[in-house]
Scaffold this motif. Structure first.
Motif, PDB file in Angstrom:
ATOM      1  N   ARG A 126      11.893   4.722  10.209  1.00 54.04           N
ATOM      2  CA  ARG A 126      10.725   5.224  10.944  1.00 54.04           C
ATOM      3  C   ARG A 126      11.121   6.347  11.903  1.00 54.04           C
ATOM      4  NH1 ARG A 126       9.511  -0.200  11.232  1.00 54.04           N
ATOM      5  NH2 ARG A 126      10.228  -0.287  13.377  1.00 54.04           N
ATOM      6  N   VAL A 127      12.223   6.129  12.619  1.00 57.65           N
ATOM      7  CA  VAL A 127      12.671   7.156  13.567  1.00 57.65           C
ATOM      8  C   VAL A 127      13.044   8.415  12.803  1.00 57.65           C
ATOM      9  CG1 VAL A 127      14.469   7.730  15.258  1.00 57.65           C
ATOM     10  CG2 VAL A 127      13.411   5.476  15.288  1.00 57.65           C
ATOM     11  N   PHE A 128      13.723   8.207  11.686  1.00 53.06           N
ATOM     12  CA  PHE A 128      14.135   9.329  10.850  1.00 53.06           C
ATOM     13  C   PHE A 128      12.909  10.107  10.351  1.00 53.06           C
ATOM     14  CE2 PHE A 128      15.092  10.632   6.402  1.00 53.06           C
ATOM     15  CZ  PHE A 128      15.928  11.693   6.713  1.00 53.06           C
ATOM     16  N   GLY A 129      11.885   9.391   9.909  1.00 50.27           N
ATOM     17  CA  GLY A 129      10.651  10.020   9.431  1.00 50.27           C
ATOM     18  C   GLY A 129       9.998  10.835  10.532  1.00 50.27           C
ATOM     19  N   SER A 130       9.952  10.264  11.731  1.00 51.33           N
ATOM     20  CA  SER A 130       9.338  10.989  12.858  1.00 51.33           C
ATOM     21  C   SER A 130      10.142  12.240  13.172  1.00 51.33           C
ATOM     22  CB  SER A 130       9.302  10.145  14.129  1.00 51.33           C
ATOM     23  OG  SER A 130       8.749   8.911  13.869  1.00 51.33           O
ATOM     24  N   PHE A 131      11.448  12.119  13.109  1.00 52.52           N
ATOM     25  CA  PHE A 131      12.297  13.269  13.417  1.00 52.52           C
ATOM     26  C   PHE A 131      12.056  14.389  12.394  1.00 52.52           C
ATOM     27  CE2 PHE A 131      16.269  15.671  12.980  1.00 52.52           C
ATOM     28  CZ  PHE A 131      16.425  16.124  14.284  1.00 52.52           C
ATOM     29  N   LEU A 132      11.999  14.008  11.119  1.00 53.22           N
ATOM     30  CA  LEU A 132      11.779  15.007  10.064  1.00 53.22           C
ATOM     31  C   LEU A 132      10.429  15.695  10.231  1.00 53.22           C
ATOM     32  CD1 LEU A 132      13.145  13.652   6.675  1.00 53.22           C
ATOM     33  CD2 LEU A 132      14.198  15.207   8.295  1.00 53.22           C
ATOM     34  N   SER A 133       9.394  14.899  10.544  1.00 51.43           N
ATOM     35  CA  SER A 133       8.060  15.501  10.744  1.00 51.43           C
ATOM     36  C   SER A 133       8.108  16.506  11.881  1.00 51.43           C
ATOM     37  CB  SER A 133       7.011  14.458  11.106  1.00 51.43           C
ATOM     38  OG  SER A 133       7.054  13.425  10.206  1.00 51.43           O
ATOM     39  N   TRP A 134       8.783  16.112  12.942  1.00 46.59           N
ATOM     40  CA  TRP A 134       8.870  17.026  14.092  1.00 46.59           C
ATOM     41  C   TRP A 134       9.602  18.304  13.695  1.00 46.59           C
ATOM     42  CZ3 TRP A 134      13.364  18.160  17.253  1.00 46.59           C
ATOM     43  CH2 TRP A 134      13.066  18.996  18.337  1.00 46.59           C
ATOM     44  N   MET A 135      10.709  18.162  12.980  1.00 43.72           N
ATOM     45  CA  MET A 135      11.479  19.340  12.536  1.00 43.72           C
ATOM     46  C   MET A 135      10.594  20.280  11.724  1.00 43.72           C
ATOM     47  SD  MET A 135      14.675  19.704  13.412  1.00 43.72           S
ATOM     48  CE  MET A 135      15.398  20.819  12.214  1.00 43.72           C
ATOM     49  N   GLN A 136       9.777  19.655  10.880  1.00 50.94           N
ATOM     50  CA  GLN A 136       8.923  20.423   9.965  1.00 50.94           C
ATOM     51  C   GLN A 136       7.812  21.148  10.721  1.00 50.94           C
ATOM     52  OE1 GLN A 136       9.747  19.640   6.678  1.00 50.94           O
ATOM     53  NE2 GLN A 136       8.317  20.933   5.611  1.00 50.94           N
ATOM     54  N   GLU A 137       7.222  20.430  11.689  1.00 52.84           N
ATOM     55  CA  GLU A 137       5.991  20.944  12.305  1.00 52.84           C
ATOM     56  C   GLU A 137       6.178  21.608  13.654  1.00 52.84           C
ATOM     57  OE1 GLU A 137       3.822  17.312  12.417  1.00 52.84           O
ATOM     58  OE2 GLU A 137       3.881  17.142  10.227  1.00 52.84           O
ATOM     59  N   LYS A 138       7.337  21.447  14.252  1.00 56.07           N
ATOM     60  CA  LYS A 138       7.461  21.867  15.653  1.00 56.07           C
ATOM     61  C   LYS A 138       7.136  23.344  15.834  1.00 56.07           C
ATOM     62  CE  LYS A 138      12.501  22.142  15.631  1.00 56.07           C
ATOM     63  NZ  LYS A 138      12.900  23.521  15.607  1.00 56.07           N
ATOM     64  N   GLU A 139       6.384  23.614  16.894  1.00 57.75           N
ATOM     65  CA  GLU A 139       6.011  24.993  17.180  1.00 57.75           C
ATOM     66  C   GLU A 139       6.747  25.517  18.392  1.00 57.75           C
ATOM     67  OE1 GLU A 139       1.763  25.151  17.234  1.00 57.75           O
ATOM     68  OE2 GLU A 139       1.680  24.829  15.066  1.00 57.75           O
ATOM     69  N   LYS A 140       7.153  24.582  19.253  1.00 53.51           N
ATOM     70  CA  LYS A 140       7.890  24.996  20.453  1.00 53.51           C
ATOM     71  C   LYS A 140       9.287  25.450  20.028  1.00 53.51           C
ATOM     72  CE  LYS A 140       5.161  24.062  23.977  1.00 53.51           C
ATOM     73  NZ  LYS A 140       4.783  22.761  24.430  1.00 53.51           N
ATOM     74  N   PRO A 141       9.820  26.479  20.684  1.00 59.68           N
ATOM     75  CA  PRO A 141      11.142  26.990  20.297  1.00 59.68           C
ATOM     76  C   PRO A 141      12.315  26.096  20.737  1.00 59.68           C
ATOM     77  CG  PRO A 141      10.242  28.274  22.106  1.00 59.68           C
ATOM     78  CD  PRO A 141       9.201  27.265  21.760  1.00 59.68           C
TER      79      PRO A 141
END
Ligand code: ATP
Length: 315
Positions: A155-170
């Motif tokens: 679950r943590v890994f999934g959340s991390f990947l989603s963040w990596m994919q979607e993050k807009e902040k630099p």
């Protein structure tokens, strides 16, 4: 370098870090390392130099998306952490270090909350570099589909990947890994990171560069030593092992009340069996894995003079 408009991002980061609730998961690291502190790894350093401007206002106006991050895979002691630190220096951004091991643990749901807190911290400080050392240690459990930890790693890994994919902040993530076999394949898929580099053992020319840097780092003049000869004598040594040998020679010389001599260094080498030799199988497996998957960090094929030396002088 990032456009600062008179603001020192490191000072801002320190101030923000002070006001942020201490969560014990990320720490602000003083980024005093520069790309000049790294011997070899020419292609990786070039890549960082060329990406460095991408956080500026003019890059944004140009329409460049902020770079997502970099995965550096390689043999232990070859300068991966050093590169993570130098990235912050090269980009002129504050450096946050995340201890992935600390994200996991505690009561049910705590790990997920910890990751959210890390992301919030990094985004509050952005633009910044988020360094995750030995990332495989944090995410290795997710490969087993949660059979060992009730699915928390997944679950943590999934959340991390989603963040990596979607993050807009630099927030530029620099993740380092020694053991890729523990990393879930989704992690390595294109698009998560801007690039994946493989750091191999330094060749003779790179070892000579590392000797120059290490000797200078310990307050001695590299010109006082024939670093080409030293480089030839330490085949299969990593940068970390080269530094350990020099420190050993310094101790010996100090005990005798004098400055270190080349003889002390060559003597110290004889007491060192390089880790790559001890872990021959793992080193070969890592090289095999990296072929075609990751970019070489070093520019080995370049025949031209580098760092004032010709290849033929060293090999
Ligand atoms: P690990 O995977 O074990 O964490 P690493 O690849 O991250 O290892 P570093 O921690 O960066 O290796 O290297 C340890 C030390 O060795 C560095 O702080 C530096 O002093 C020296 N060193 C290693 N590689 C280099 C290099 N290419 N140039 C200069 N110094 C180096």
């Amino acid at each position: 370098m990032v456009e600062t408009k008179g603001i020192d991002h490191r000072v801002v980061a320190r101030e923000k870090a002070r006001t942020l609730k201490r969560n014990g998961l990320v720490e602000v690291v003083e980024a005093t390392t520069s790309l000049d502190d790294i011997g070899g790894l020419g292609l990786l350093k070039d890549w960082l130099v060329r990406r460095g401007g991408a956080f500026s206002a003019s890059a944004k106006a140009y329409g460049l998306p902020a770079p997502k991050g970099l995965l550096i895979v390689g043999i232990p002691g070859t300068g991966k952490s050093l590169t993570a630190k130098a990235t912050a220096g090269a980009f002129g951004l504050p450096l946050l270090r995340l201890d992935m091991g600390r994200v996991f643990g505690g009561i049910v749901g705590q790990s997920e909350a910890n990751l959210r807190s890390v992301i919030q911290t990094a985004e509050a400080i952005a633009p910044c570099v988020l360094w995750i050392d030995e990332i495989e240690k944090g995410f290795s459990g997710s490969k087993s589909s949660g059979s060992t930890d009730g699915g928390t790693s997944s679950r943590v890994f999934g959340s991390f990947l989603s963040w990596m994919q979607e993050k807009e902040k630099p927030v530029f993530v620099v993740a380092t890994a020694n053991d890729v076999s523990k990393l879930p394949p989704e992690f390595l898929r294109k698009g998560r990171f801007d690039e994946m580099f493989f750091v191999d053992l330094p060749d003779a020319l790179e070892r000579a560069q590392i000797w120059d840097i290490v000797i200078a780092r310990h307050g001695r003049k590299p010109t006082g030593f024939d670093t080409v000869v030293l480089a030839r004598a330490c085949e299969q040594f990593t940068g970390a092992e080269i530094e350990a040998v020099f420190i050993d020679a310094l101790h010996e010389a100090y005990a005798d009340g004098r400055e270190p001599r080349p003889k002390d260094i060559l003597e110290a080498m004889t007491h060192t069996v390089p880790l790559a030799q001890l872990m021959d199988g793992q080193t070969a497996a890592l090289r095999h894995w990296a072929k075609g998957r990751a970019r070489e960090a070093a520019s080995r094929a370049a025949p031209a003079a580098r760092n004032g030396r010709r290849m033929t002088e060293v090999n």
